[in-house]
Design a protein around this motif. Structure first.
Motif, short mmCIF file in Angstrom:
data_model
loop_
_atom_site.label_atom_id
_atom_site.label_comp_id
_atom_site.label_asym_id
_atom_site.label_seq_id
_atom_site.Cartn_x
_atom_site.Cartn_y
_atom_site.Cartn_z
N GLN A 76 -15.90 8.37 -11.95
CA GLN A 76 -15.23 8.66 -13.21
C GLN A 76 -13.87 9.32 -12.98
OE1 GLN A 76 -18.07 11.14 -15.26
NE2 GLN A 76 -19.19 9.40 -16.15
N GLU A 77 -13.82 10.28 -12.08
CA GLU A 77 -12.60 11.07 -11.89
C GLU A 77 -11.59 10.41 -10.96
OE1 GLU A 77 -11.96 13.69 -13.58
OE2 GLU A 77 -13.93 14.04 -14.48
N ARG A 128 -14.47 19.60 -10.98
CA ARG A 128 -15.78 19.52 -10.32
C ARG A 128 -15.66 19.01 -8.88
NH1 ARG A 128 -20.14 16.76 -14.24
NH2 ARG A 128 -21.53 17.86 -12.82
N LEU A 129 -14.54 18.38 -8.57
CA LEU A 129 -14.36 17.82 -7.22
C LEU A 129 -13.31 18.57 -6.41
CD1 LEU A 129 -14.34 14.01 -8.09
CD2 LEU A 129 -16.26 15.37 -7.23
N ALA A 130 -12.62 19.53 -7.02
CA ALA A 130 -11.48 20.17 -6.38
C ALA A 130 -11.82 20.74 -5.01
CB ALA A 130 -10.91 21.26 -7.29
N PHE A 169 0.85 -1.18 0.00
CA PHE A 169 0.00 0.00 0.00
C PHE A 169 0.88 1.23 0.00
CE2 PHE A 169 0.90 -0.83 4.44
CZ PHE A 169 1.17 0.42 4.95
N SER A 170 0.32 2.34 -0.41
CA SER A 170 1.01 3.62 -0.36
C SER A 170 0.01 4.68 0.02
CB SER A 170 1.64 3.95 -1.72
OG SER A 170 0.65 3.99 -2.71
N ALA A 171 0.51 5.85 0.33
CA ALA A 171 -0.38 6.93 0.75
C ALA A 171 -1.35 7.31 -0.36
CB ALA A 171 0.46 8.16 1.15
N LEU A 172 -2.56 7.71 0.04
CA LEU A 172 -3.57 8.12 -0.92
C LEU A 172 -3.21 9.52 -1.40
CD1 LEU A 172 -6.32 7.27 -2.14
CD2 LEU A 172 -7.38 8.54 -0.27
N LEU A 173 -3.01 9.67 -2.70
CA LEU A 173 -2.61 10.95 -3.25
C LEU A 173 -3.81 11.65 -3.86
CD1 LEU A 173 0.71 9.93 -4.99
CD2 LEU A 173 0.39 10.91 -2.72
N THR A 174 -3.99 12.91 -3.52
CA THR A 174 -5.06 13.69 -4.10
C THR A 174 -4.58 14.30 -5.41
OG1 THR A 174 -5.91 14.23 -1.91
CG2 THR A 174 -6.62 15.65 -3.72
N THR A 201 -26.00 16.75 -6.88
CA THR A 201 -26.93 15.78 -6.33
C THR A 201 -26.12 14.53 -5.92
OG1 THR A 201 -27.36 14.65 -8.43
CG2 THR A 201 -28.72 16.58 -7.89
N PRO A 202 -26.61 13.76 -4.94
CA PRO A 202 -25.88 12.55 -4.55
C PRO A 202 -25.60 11.62 -5.73
CG PRO A 202 -27.57 13.04 -2.93
CD PRO A 202 -27.78 14.00 -4.08
N ARG A 203 -26.57 11.46 -6.62
CA ARG A 203 -26.38 10.57 -7.77
C ARG A 203 -25.29 11.10 -8.69
NH1 ARG A 203 -31.24 8.56 -11.83
NH2 ARG A 203 -29.94 7.23 -13.17
N THR A 204 -25.30 12.41 -8.95
CA THR A 204 -24.28 12.99 -9.83
C THR A 204 -22.91 12.90 -9.18
OG1 THR A 204 -25.90 14.52 -10.79
CG2 THR A 204 -23.56 15.09 -11.04
N LEU A 205 -22.83 13.16 -7.88
CA LEU A 205 -21.54 13.08 -7.19
C LEU A 205 -20.97 11.68 -7.30
CD1 LEU A 205 -19.35 14.31 -5.37
CD2 LEU A 205 -20.71 13.56 -3.41
N SER A 206 -21.78 10.67 -7.07
CA SER A 206 -21.29 9.29 -7.16
C SER A 206 -20.75 8.99 -8.55
CB SER A 206 -22.41 8.30 -6.82
OG SER A 206 -22.80 8.43 -5.47
#
Length: 337
Positions: free
Chosen positions: A273-274, A235-237, A222-227, A263-268
């Motif tokens: 995707q991203e 859209r998620l920044a 495992f490695s650190a989660l990179l943003t 909306t929750p559906r759009t966010l999911s």
């Protein structure tokens, strides 16, 4: 006047090098053994290891980084019985070495003569091609696991381990073993030093190298989660920037959607995707990384860490650690803090 310690025969650790070998696969583990010698000398003890780079010829070898390493001895001229430990690293040149029938025959003949034979990263493919891993458990870099599994069905693949060395022969093998990608070779070398010289020396080496002692072989890769960069996920920044400072809050899908103004559906859908994973899984991984950092720095108790990182109860933290890292928070803190 105190009597000098009686000299012991040096244990020779040989590492194979070849064109396009991964430089860190060679220098990382070898530095661990060299540093163990230094730590012994600091205690007034003689060196324990004799380090040897072996290759096809005396000519320098160009690594995949362009650095050149010098061959101390051609392997053809070397009696494997004189070696204590033989290591086979990985790199871009692995496939070419898998076609070197003379080398493969030498490795196969060396296996029963050396005390320990191991690989680093994709070097496991060379050992497998030599027939050394048949019937044995093995791991390798995650990117090479499928090739190892598909090409060598007689090898028992342990795809989610750092290494398969165990001096007790209970959760691994003390004679023939493999390790995962690059830095896992350093973990392997530390395990070998600990088996030879004890935990105190291995801990001193790890501290000198500014490392944690030591990730156990059974721990997952495992490695650190990179943003990612904000420009890659516009859209998620804002949401990704907000999350690390709010891990202890309610991070339900509804809350995240409100924060992202979606909306929750759009966010999911956008998140998957991203980011390649859903928002719930991302939050879990982010909380896990935060908990790891707190435990490594010994900044808080396990119950406090669970509360600060949003897991709530220590049992939730324990389950997540076992799920992703195959160790408990207590074991993680003991080994890395």
């Amino acid at each position: 006047m105190s009597k000098p310690f009686p000299a012991e025969p040096l244990r020779t650790v040989a590492c194979l090098i070849y064109p396009q070998v991964m430089s860190l696969d060679v220098t990382g583990p070898m530095q661990v053994f060299a540093s163990a010698n230094v730590e012994r000398e600091r205690q007034g003890l003689p060196a324990f290891y004799d380090l040897l780079l072996i290759g096809a010829h005396h000519t320098p070898v160009a690594t995949s980084a362009g650095l050149r390493l010098c061959v101390d001895r051609p392997w053809r001229e070397l009696n494997p019985a004189h070696l204590d430990t033989l290591l086979v690293p990985g790199g871009l040149g692995v496939n070419a070495q898998m076609q070197e029938t003379e080398l493969l025959a030498w490795l196969h003949a060396a296996e029963p003569q050396v005390r320990r034979l191991g690989s680093i990263c994709s070097g496991a493919l060379i050992l497998a091609q030599a027939g050394v891993l048949n019937g044995r458990q093995a791991t390798t870099h995650w990117a090479d696991v499928d090739e190892l599994r598909d090409c060598f069905p007689n090898v028992r693949i342990e795809s989610d381990r750092l290494h398969t060395y165990d001096p007790r022969n209970q959760d691994g093998d003390s004679h023939v073993f493999t390790s995962a990608g690059v830095t896992a070779g350093i973990d392997l070398a530390l395990a070998l030093v600990e088996a030879d010289l004890g935990r105190a020396i291995a801990l001193s080496v790890a501290r000198r190298l500014v490392m944690f002692l030591r990730r156990p072989g059974g721990q997952t890769q495992f490695s650190a989660l990179l943003t990612p960069e904000p420009s890659r996920v516009p859209r998620l920044a804002a949401l990704l920037d907000w999350l690390p400072a709010n891990l202890g809050a309610d991070l339900s899908l509804q809350t995240l959607a409100q924060q992202a103004k979606l909306t929750p559906r759009t966010l999911s859908r956008v998140f998957t995707q991203e980011m390649g994973m859903g928002p719930g899984r991302y939050v879990e991984r982010l909380r896990l990384e935060a908990a790891r950092t707190l435990l490594q720095d010994a900044q808080a108790s396990i119950s406090t860490v669970a509360r600060l990182t949003g897991f709530g109860h220590p049992e939730n933290l324990r389950r997540t650690f076992h799920k992703h890292l195959a160790v408990s928070p207590q074991e993680y803190a003991q080994r890395f803090s």
